[in-house]
Design an enzyme around this catalytic site. Structure first.
Site, PDB file in Angstrom:
ATOM      1  N   HIS A  56     -17.858 143.270 -14.515  1.00  0.00           N
ATOM      2  CA  HIS A  56     -16.721 143.285 -13.581  1.00  0.00           C
ATOM      3  C   HIS A  56     -15.401 143.247 -14.348  1.00  0.00           C
ATOM      4  O   HIS A  56     -14.510 144.079 -14.113  1.00  0.00           O
ATOM      5  CB  HIS A  56     -16.823 142.092 -12.632  1.00  0.00           C
ATOM      6  CG  HIS A  56     -15.691 141.996 -11.657  1.00  0.00           C
ATOM      7  ND1 HIS A  56     -15.768 142.491 -10.373  1.00  0.00           N
ATOM      8  CD2 HIS A  56     -14.440 141.461 -11.769  1.00  0.00           C
ATOM      9  CE1 HIS A  56     -14.628 142.279  -9.745  1.00  0.00           C
ATOM     10  NE2 HIS A  56     -13.806 141.648 -10.575  1.00  0.00           N
ATOM     11  N   GLU A  57     -15.294 142.294 -15.262  1.00  0.00           N
ATOM     12  CA  GLU A  57     -14.046 142.156 -16.013  1.00  0.00           C
ATOM     13  C   GLU A  57     -13.837 143.336 -16.961  1.00  0.00           C
ATOM     14  O   GLU A  57     -12.693 143.720 -17.234  1.00  0.00           O
ATOM     15  CB  GLU A  57     -14.037 140.838 -16.793  1.00  0.00           C
ATOM     16  CG  GLU A  57     -14.134 139.591 -15.927  1.00  0.00           C
ATOM     17  CD  GLU A  57     -13.059 139.516 -14.853  1.00  0.00           C
ATOM     18  OE1 GLU A  57     -11.970 140.101 -15.056  1.00  0.00           O
ATOM     19  OE2 GLU A  57     -13.303 138.892 -13.807  1.00  0.00           O
TER      20      GLU A  57
END
Length: 420
Positions: free
Chosen positions: A21-22
């Site tokens: 996600h990051e």
């Protein structure tokens, strides 16, 4: 050893989901030219930190998410003002470092009082050096050193708010997008690992046993091919096997299973009260084809997305109880339980979590990606940004409320675990 493996797999699932996600935020922010100061997994105190290029990569204590800290979107800006005494390290005619403290300990620096400074647009600094006014150009990647910490300056074209609304929206949306891509990949991987049930099966296999149940106590193992029960061939008829088990409640049964190419005879006595042996079955499977796998991943994502929105709808309409909600503790507990069932099941569960994480982050809740996209959308429509102070306050209040809800849910999850 099994417990260590389960804990490792549980931690690995969360690490992968948060990291992917990051990474979406990080990659598209870098593509947009935004200075990314930190790529962090977790919150709270730092456990591990290493700097590569312009970005510091950190692992933090609380494994409940992560963040990508971008220039112009963070509070760690070192202020330098006219009248302040600083030291400069100059290389090839440009300032590469500003020193704000311990100037007497620095060697090969230019020391003076700031007369004028611009490290965002024109990139220069004018110093009063023993009465002489000297002007220096500033390198766009110059570092500010103070209290043992270094902070890279961020020219205006490297700040989050300076790039186009489209690039900013992509940098924010990329986090959930990566979760959707990961979910699709994991659903496809699950089908490849688990296979597809044969249309006309000729075998029935053991897929698992309940701890302490007759099947486990008798020595049945995952992967055993059940060939005969009390001399009768089972073939691919799992219903026949279930009927024979129920008809033999409290009575010993003789099973012949094939394990590692060898026939093994096992005596099993179904529970007298329930007529069960605590056995999970699976049919004969075949390898899934490419297009079959692609279709399965897509339809499963669509089905799960519908279920997730149905669950979120109950929250919006307040049609739920506190026990219906689960935080990191409950999710970790469920992940650990599923990890015991095997890698295919854990892969499928990780896909569901990744899909949920992507959808949840796109909700227009303050402090989440969806809320930030909403503000970027308003800016695109209005032709000017929302007051940063107001937007920051909205996100701060939203984050505080989310953390409060997280504390309540986590407390309830811990109570549930203690009671169980």
């Amino acid at each position: 050893m099994e417990m260590i493996q389960v804990v490792f797999l549980t931690v690995l699932v969360f690490f992968v989901l948060v990291t992917i996600h990051e990474f979406g935020h990080f990659y598209f922010a870098k593509r947009a030219g935004i200075l990314v100061r930190e790529f962090a997994i977790g919150f709270g105190p730092k456990l591990f930190s290493i700097k590569r290029g312009e970005t510091r990569y950190t692992l933090r204590l609380l494994p409940a998410g992560g963040f990508v800290r971008m220039a112009g979107d963070d509070p760690e800006i070192v202020e330098m003002q006219p009248g302040q005494t600083v030291g400069l390290r100059v290389k090839d005619g440009k300032v590469t470092r500003f020193y704000l403290d311990r100037l007497d300990e620095r060697s090969q620096i230019v020391r003076g009082e700031i007369v004028k400074l611009d490290i965002e647009r024109e990139l220069f600094v004018t110093l009063d050096v023993d009465g002489d006014i000297e002007r220096y150009d500033v390198h766009p990647q110059a570092l500010v050193m103070t209290r043992g910490q270094e902070t890279q300056i961020a020219p205006v074209d490297r700040q989050f708010g300076s790039v186009s609304t489209g690039k900013r929206a992509m940098a924010i949306f990329a986090g959930p997008m990566m979760n959707f891509i990961l979910a699709f990949f994991l659903f496809a991987l699950y089908l490849q690992m688990a296979g597809v049930a044969v249309e006309h099966p000729s075998k029935v296999f053991v897929s698992g046993t309940e701890t302490g149940a007759p099947a486990a106590e008798s020595g049945l193992h995952k992967g055993d091919w059940i060939k005969t029960v009390n001399g009768a061939e089972i073939g691919g008829d799992s219903n026949l096997l279930i009927e024979k088990i129920q008809a033999s409640a409290g009575k010993p049964m003789e099973w012949v299973v094939e394990r590692d190419g060898q026939n093994v005879t096992i005596n099993v006595t179904p529970d007298k009260a329930t007529g069960k042996v605590g056995l999970y079955l699976r049919p004969e499977m075949r390898q899934a084809g490419f297009f079959e796998t692609f279709k399965f991943a897509g339809t499963t994502m669509a089905d799960m997305t519908e279920r997730i929105f149905q669950s979120l709808g109950k929250i919006v309409t307040l049609d739920f109880k506190l026990d219906d909600l689960g935080g990191p503790v409950r999710t970790a507990d469920m992940t650990a339980q599923i990890a015991k069932q095997g890698l295919p099941e854990l892969t499928s569960w990780a896909a569901v979590l990744s899909l949920y994480l992507g959808i949840f982050n796109l909700l227009p809740i303050p402090a989440l990606d969806g809320s930030r996209l909403l503000f970027i959308g308003l800016e695109a429509v209005r032709g000017k940004p929302v007051d940063p102070n107001r937007e920051g306050m909205v996100h701060f209040i939203g984050f505080a409320m989310l953390m409060l809800l997280m504390v309540v849910v986590t407390y309830n999850d811990i109570l549930r675990l203690v009671k169980n």
